[in-house]
Structure formats: structure tokens, C-alpha cells
Write an enzyme that holds these catalytic residues in place. Structure first.
Site, PDB file in Angstrom:
ATOM      1  N   SER A 291      45.940  68.909  45.184  1.00 22.03           N
ATOM      2  CA  SER A 291      45.345  70.188  45.604  1.00 22.03           C
ATOM      3  C   SER A 291      46.102  71.325  44.944  1.00 22.03           C
ATOM      4  CB  SER A 291      45.427  70.357  47.122  1.00 22.03           C
ATOM      5  OG  SER A 291      46.697  70.870  47.500  1.00 22.03           O
ATOM      6  N   ASP A 292      45.508  72.512  44.945  1.00 19.90           N
ATOM      7  CA  ASP A 292      46.281  73.687  44.575  1.00 19.90           C
ATOM      8  C   ASP A 292      47.124  74.090  45.796  1.00 19.90           C
ATOM      9  OD1 ASP A 292      47.384  75.789  43.229  1.00 19.90           O
ATOM     10  OD2 ASP A 292      45.504  76.621  42.518  1.00 19.90           O
ATOM     11  N   TYR A 293      47.949  75.087  45.615  1.00 26.82           N
ATOM     12  CA  TYR A 293      48.949  75.522  46.591  1.00 26.82           C
ATOM     13  C   TYR A 293      48.318  75.821  47.957  1.00 26.82           C
ATOM     14  CZ  TYR A 293      53.427  77.778  47.678  1.00 26.82           C
ATOM     15  OH  TYR A 293      54.650  78.106  48.203  1.00 26.82           O
ATOM     16  N   GLU A 294      48.612  75.003  48.927  1.00 24.56           N
ATOM     17  CA  GLU A 294      48.107  75.178  50.297  1.00 24.56           C
ATOM     18  C   GLU A 294      46.586  75.199  50.394  1.00 24.56           C
ATOM     19  OE1 GLU A 294      50.224  78.499  52.191  1.00 24.56           O
ATOM     20  OE2 GLU A 294      51.639  76.946  52.858  1.00 24.56           O
ATOM     21  N   ALA A 295      45.908  74.646  49.385  1.00 23.82           N
ATOM     22  CA  ALA A 295      44.441  74.726  49.400  1.00 23.82           C
ATOM     23  C   ALA A 295      43.831  73.908  50.534  1.00 23.82           C
ATOM     24  CB  ALA A 295      43.875  74.291  48.059  1.00 23.82           C
TER      25      ALA A 295
END
Ligand code: BGC
Length: 750
Positions: A291-295
Site C-alpha cells: 500500500s502507499d503510506y497509511e492508505a
């Protein structure tokens, strides 16, 4: 160049057996651990920092801050509760943590270290949009290899790049990070970067895995505002946004980062169409999705999940393997499996993909990094030399009236503008650690060519703030000079992630300076630095010569000077259109014709009523895709289509002669475009299908030949499948997307 490339997109039976053996021994908690990516450090602790600094000073050692680990980190590592780290680049810290994972956890599975190395690690290259403007994939492959060498030496084994998002809206600050507006060019650059990152014989003896991002359609952010919603058809998804990802996978990428945006109202991180149907069912790709950052957590504000538990469930079910930073998997995944809401087989599949990548990278054999390597390797002279080559080729000459450039070393210069003596902004939007001291400024570059008394320097104004403004000094310097050299543009922090803009004119009060200097009537050369296409019709009319220099990395100043004085002949070409006005955005060459096309893409069309035009401006951009001048002139002649009637299995071969009709050697990017005139769905007015960068001596001519398999002339048809349709096509070979020699060919029915 070393041609050994590691690929992570194929299954290897021996590795699969190893994965099976590991999986069979793993507890559910250990499995979940492999799907967790975190940062091992706790919050910044000033006392801890000061104490370390003091010790280093007392011992006369270089200071490198080693933050405190999170209080729970050592236990987590021993328990196999973490699979990978984000943006840790301290070999000592990495080895310490790795030792806990490898030697003190039950199964000894090493952690992987991922990092954002977007346009170089310490040897900072021009921003990726600039790198793409070289139209030189071989050069970018070398640059990516340098980035991999340095990153690998500090313990990174996973690079969160290339960023392959097609971007057609320059308001979006992240246009700086990609290859621009075109999928075909994006594919070429994606392949080159993956190959460069994944070169096998790195000095560290370790390997790197690339991670193309952001899957997918992130560049379509509405109104160019970062993280904004996106809405495009599945056909556009398949024909525009997906191809660079597919190219990266075919070049051997074994991981991908999912995007923040939604696709057809389902955020990418929990979107089964893109994560399962396309990646697994259609492409049979065995790689890891991160995932992207905290997505995962962001599915809550998206309104897709009510809480983190649900966000974790939706993500895992959709096909997301690793969660970056947020704690959905860490807190809830085991319980979701135990309650039967998430099948264990899906978790096993995700873990399998992670282990597969760790095995392929060679982490089990070589988990530790040599702590003495980085200082010897970083900023090596040959790396700095390559950064200069890339900077040279990335700069785009937009205007050069009366051959004002190259400058004569005898000319007296007034150097004016806030970016001439600037170190830090040359580093662009993505350098993980900022080292402005590595940068050569424009003034330093000029001093290679000119004695100090041959020029004066007036900063005149700050880059983006309102004042102070020193018009009088700028005008006085201009009056005293033969030529004015303006060095203007954006600061590095005006583009990149979270840095979208609504007004792409010169920031701050720079235009006021230009107006005052222009009033002196002195010839003006403007070096324009930015992280995106700017909207500068006024400046473009005031400057006699205009060089787009982007944020060109540590060698920016030297590269600018080499071009200004003609040691290097500029050869860059734009990979994203430069609009005339904000209201035209998005503007891109590969648009649709519409039912009411303007009869001419020229400047008078706004007089036409009830056509797809504006009443106050032409449709055409100020500088089109593919455009860029040289100090020499290239003439195009003799377009020849070898076989104008083609079958579906044939290859279109088109040739043209390019002549260097000027007096200097130069490089030209020869471009091939096609248009499919009638389709079962509407087709763009032009599509890039080939390019070659050639160097010609004065008077030299070359026949350039393009071979395009007919199978590459297709698109996503009515049934959402790729199809090549018989019919009439146009083809052009030329210097940019708006000109060139034109011909036709026909594809016959099978
Ligand atoms: C960016 C990614 C980056 C990640 C980790 C995110 O905010 O969108 O491009 O890889 O942070 O730093």
C-alpha cells in the site's frame, strides 16, 4: 554497461519450495508480521540527538544520527512481527534490527528495507520529469543503476520507484516525479528504470527490487490537487494509465505500490478490479502489492470502511499484500482470519508473495550490509559525471531568437534572479536527505567560463515570497551588460507530493523583475527552473532565449553553463505540454478529435463558432509535447512507408531522412506518431509509437527507420479487450508532436 538484470516476475520452482517449507512452519502471527511495513524508530528525541552529536564531536567522528528504536521494536522483530521497513538508510541501525530478525526470531526471516530513491540517493539527478526529457532510456538506466548502487550501500534493498503515473495536469505537483503525459514514453522510461535499479552486480553484493508506483491513475487527480478523487473510464485506465505498469512488470519488477486515489469509486488499496482481476487473472503477475503510506487507514476518510478493522479486511480481500505504516493488518488481520472473515488462504498467498521477493532479492543469503561501504561509494566521481550528462540532456531549449545562444565568453553578463546562486532548490522535490553542499550553482557553473569581472549578480527578489524586491539594482545591472541572464522559476518545494498549485505563472514577484529588465531593451536569456510545465506566455515573449532547466540535481549549475556557452548543444524535448493559460489545463497532444474539431490547431481558431475552441485563446499549447530546439537545425525529408498495406501480423516500417542542416554537431529526438482514423471507439488524434535519439555532425544525414509491429497499434475495444482494428492510419515522422512528414498506411482485414 553490465547487462545482468535481476527479474522478479517469474516463478522459480526452487524458491517456491523454499516458500512452502517456510509457510508450513509459520504461525498466523508470523504470517501477519510479513505483511507489516513500518518505521522502526520512535519520535525524535532532542536529548538523544544532542548526546550523540556531542560524542561524535568528542571522538572526532562524522556525525550520523541514529534515532532511538520504538520501544516495542526489538520484541516485535524477535517475534517476527515486522516484515519490512520504510525509509531507513542507516546501515548500523539496519544491521542491528536485521540481527534480531535473522538471529533471534524463530524462523529467522530477514526484514526488507524499502526506500524512496526517486531521482538518486545522494548523487541527486534531475527530477524524473527532466530525466524523461532526455528521451534517452539507456542514460536513465545508467542513472537508476547509480541510484541503486548508493541506496544498496546504505542497506536499502527495495526502491519505491519508478513513479510511472501518466500526468496530464501540471497543477499536480507530482508531475515532477514521473515521465510526463504519454504512456508510450512512460513505458520506455519505466523499463529503463526497472532495469537500472535491478542490475545484478552492485558494489554491495546485494540486490535491489524496484517498486513501480502508484497503481493506478493517481495522475488523474481532479483539478490537479494531490490526493483528490479521480474518475476515468476503464478504457482510459487500460490504454493510458496501465501500460507503464505492465512495461515495468515485463521488465522484471516484482512489486508495485497501490495508489491513494480511487478507481471507479473504489480506492486502489481495496480495489479488486486492479489488484486481482488485472494483476492476477489477466496478467498472471506473481509480485507483491504494497500500500502507499497509511492508505489502508485512509479507506476510513474515503468512506469505504467504517473503521481500521474493516479497512484491513477490505484491503486483504481485494489483494493488497503489505500495509505501509498504518496498523490495520498488525492489529486486526489475525482476528479477521480467526473469525472466518478473511480466508487463511488469502493471507498465505500474500505472505507467499512477500517471501518470494525476499528470496529473490537474496536477503536470506546476504541479510547484512557492509557498514564501511557507503562512504567510499557515495558521490563517486563517475556518479557525479553521469549526473552532469543527464542534466545536459534533460534541459530543453524552448526559444532562441536570432541565435542569441550560445553566449560569447566575451559578452558582459548581468545575472539576475533568485535561483542563480541557489543550492538547495536544484535538488528538486525528492531527495531523502538534503545535502545542498553537493550542488553546483549556476554562478559556480558560469565561473568555469567567465572571469569574475565579466558579470554582476543581482538576486532581485526571493523565489516565492512577496519581497524584498530590488528592481533598481536589476535594471542597473542590465543596463551595464551586453546580455541579461535571468535565472528564475520555482523552488523545489513548489512541486512534488502534496504540492499542487493553481497558478503556474512565475511565483512571487519574479515577473515584475522580468518586466523591468525587459524595458531596458537588452537581449534576455532566461534559464527557467521548475518541477513542472509552467504557464509563462508573457515571459516567453519577453525573453529572446529560454532554456527550461528544471530542477537539475547536483550538477545543475555546471550543466546550465555548458549549454549557455555551447560546450554542450541542448537536445532535450518536452514530455508534457506547456499550456498557454491555466484555463487550457489539461492540455495534452494525444487528445480526442471530438465531433466539432477546430479546423486548425493554430492561433486563429478562436474565431470559429460552435467548434470545440475557446473564444479567448487557441487550443494549442505554448510548447507542445516532443518539442525542443537545438543550436543546429535538423531537416526532415523522404518519408517512406515500406509496405503501406499491412496484415495484422506484419510490422509497419517507416523511414525518413534527417539532415543536420546547421553548423554544429547535435542530437535530435526523431519521433514517430500514428493516428487510427476510424475505430469502433474513438481514437486519439496522435499517438507516439516510436522515437530515436540520433547525433549528427554538421551536414551529415541519416535514414532513420522505425519498425512498429501492427500488434502494437491496438487499443481497448468495446468489449474492454485489446484489439487491433483494420482500417486507414496516418503516420508522421518529425521533431515534435505538431509537425513532421506525413504518410498513410492501411491495415487489411485478417
Ligand atoms: C508517497 C509514496 C512514497 C511513500 C513512502 C507516500 O506519501 O505517495 O510515493 O513512496 O509515501 O515514503
Amino acid at each position: 554497461m553490465d547487462n545482468h538484470i535481476t527479474t522478479y516476475n517469474q516463478l522459480n520452482p526452487a524458491a517456491e519450495a523454499r516458500v512452502d517449507a517456510l509457510l508450513a512452519q509459520m504461525t498466523l502471527a508470523e504470517k501477519v508480521g510479513q505483511l507489516v511495513q513500518t518505521n522502526p524508530f520512535g519520535p525524535f528525541d532532542r536529548d538523544h540527538y544532542d548526546a550523540q552529536k556531542q560524542t561524535a564531536e568528542e571522538n572526532g567522528e562524522p556525525f550520523e544520527y541514529f534515532p532511538k528504536l520504538r520501544h516495542d521494536m526489538e520484541d516485535l522483530l524477535r517475534a517476527g512481527g515486522v516484515g519490512s521497513f520504510l525509509n531507513v538508510t542507516l546501515p548500523k541501525a539496519i544491521n542491528h534490527c536485521q540481527r534480531l530478525a535473522v538471529e533471534e526470531s524463530r524462523l529467522g526471516i530477514p526484514i526488507m528495507v524499502g526506500s524512496d530513491v526517486i531521482h538518486g540517493y545522494r548523487t541527486i539527478f534531475p527530477i524524473p520529469l527532466a530525466e524523461a526529457s532526455t528521451w534517452n532510456p539507456e542514460l536513465l538506466e545508467k542513472a537508476s543503476r547509480v541510484a541503486a548502487e548508493e541506496a544498496s550501500a546504505v542497506g536499502v534493498d527495495w526502491i519505491f520507484a519508478p513513479m510511472v503515473d501518466v500526468a496530464r495536469d501540471p497543477r499536480w505537483g507530482r508531475i515532477a516525479e514521473g515521465a510526463g503525459e504519454d504512456p508510450f514514453l512512460g513505458m520506455a522510461m519505466a523499463r529503463a528504470r526497472v532495469r537500472g535499479f535491478q542490475t545484478t552486480h552492485l558494489a554491495s553484493g546485494r540486490r535491489i527490487a524496484a517498486c513501480p508506483k502508484h497503481y493506478v491513475g493517481y495522475g488523474a487527480a481532479e483539478a490537479g490537487r494531490d490526493y483528490n478523487t479521480t474518475d476515468f473510464s476503464e478504457r482510459t485506465l487500460r490504454d493510458v494509465y496501465l501500460p507503464p505498469f505492465k512495461a515495468a512488470f515485463d521488465a522484471g519488477a516484482g512489486s508495485v505500490m497501490s495508489a491513494f486515489n480511487e478507481i471507479s469509486s473504489v480506492p486502489a488499496t481495496a480495489n479488486p478490479l486492479i489488484l486481482r482481476t488485472i494483476l492476477r487473472d489477466e496478467w498472471q503477475w506473481p509480485g507483491v502489492v504494497l500500500s502507499d503510506y497509511e492508505a489502508v487507514k485512509e479507506l476510513i476518510p474515503h468512506g469505504l470502511a467504517a473503521d481500521l478493522r474493516e479497512a484491513a479486511r477490505l484491503s486483504l480481500l481485494a489483494g493488497l499484500d503489505i500495509e505501509m505504516i498504518s496498523d490495520g493488518y498488525h492489529n486486526h488481520l489475525a482476528e479477521l482470519v480467526e473469525s472466518g472473515e478473511v480466508p487463511l488462504e488469502l493471507v498465505d498467498e500474500a505472505v507467499r508473495r512477500v517471501l518470494r521477493l525476499k528470496i529473490a532479492v537474496g536477503l536470506f543469503e546476504k541479510p547484512y550490509v557492509d557498514e564501511s561501504l557507503a562512504p567510499k561509494l557515495i558521490l563517486r566521481p563517475d556518479f557525479r559525471e553521469l549526473a552532469l550528462d543527464v542534466a545536459h540532456e534533460s534541459m530543453v531549449l524552448l526559444k532562441n531568437d536570432n541565435d542569441l545562444l550560445p553566449l560569447s565568453p566575451q559578452a558582459r553578463l548581468a545575472v539576475i534572479g533568485p535561483l542563480a546562486n541557489n543550492h538547495k532548490d536544484m535538488l528538486g522535490c525528492w531527495s531523502l536527505h538534503t545535502h545542498p553542499e553537493d550542488v553546483e550553482t549556476v554562478l559556480e557553473g558560469l565561473s568555469v567560463y567567465l572571469p569574475d569581472e565579466a558579470w554582476t549578480y543581482v538576486p532581485a527578489c526571493p523565489i516565492r515570497e512577496d519581497g524584498p524586491l530590488d528592481i533598481a539594482a536589476a535594471v542597473a545591472a542590465a543596463q551595464d551588460a551586453d546580455v541579461v541572464l535571468l535565472v528564475l522559476g520555482e523552488s523545489a518545494d513548489m512541486s512534488g507530493e502534496g504540492h499542487s498549485r493553481t497558478d503556474l505563472g512565475l511565483p512571487g514577484r519574479q515577473q515584475e523583475v522580468v518586466d523591468a529588465v525587459a524595458a531596458t531593451g537588452k537581449p534576455i536569456v532566461c534559464v527557467l527552473m521548475s518541477g513542472r510545465p509552467l504557464v509563462i506566455p508573457q515571459l516567453a515573449s519577453q525573453a529572446d532565449a529560454l532554456l527550461c532547466a528544471w530542477h537539475a540535481g547536483i550538477r545543475a549549475g555546471r550543466a546550465v553553463a555548458d549549454i549557455l556557452f555551447g560546450t554542450v548543444n541542448p537536445s532535450g524535448k518536452l514530455t508534457a505540454s506547456w499550456p498557454r493559460s491555466m484555463g487550457q489545463i489539461p492540455t495534452y497532444y494525444s487528445h480526442k478529435n471530438t465531433g466539432r474539431p477546430a479546423s486548425e490547431a493554430g492561433t486563429k481558431q478562436f474565431a470559429e463558432s460552435f467548434k470545440s475552441v475557446y473564444i479567448d485563446a487557441p487550443n494549442s499549447p505554448l510548447f507542445p509535447f516532443g518539442y525542443g530546439l537545438s543550436y543546429t537545425r535538423f531537416a526532415y525529408s523522404d518519408l517512406h512507408i515500406v509496405q503501406p498495406e499491412l496484415g495484422l501480423d506484419d510490422t509497419l516500417t517507416v523511414t525518413a531522412t534527417v539532415t543536420n542542416a546547421g553548423e554544429r554537431a547535435g542530437a535530435e529526438v526523431v519521433q514517430l506518431y500514428v493516428r487510427d482514423l476510424v475505430g469502433s471507439v474513438t481514437r486519439p488524434v496522435k499517438e507516439l509509437k516510436g522515437f530515436q535519439k540520433i547525433t549528427l555532425q554538421p551536414g551529415e544525414k541519416r535514414t532513420v527507420s522505425f519498425a512498429v509491429p501492427v500488434s502494437e497499434l491496438g487499443f481497448t475495444g468495446l468489449d474492454m479487450r485489446y484489439v487491433v482494428e483494420p482500417g486507414d492510419f496516418k503516420v508522421w515522422i518529425g521533431p515534435d508532436s505538431t509537425s513532421g512528414l506525413e504518410g498513410s498506411f492501411h491495415i487489411k482485414k485478417a
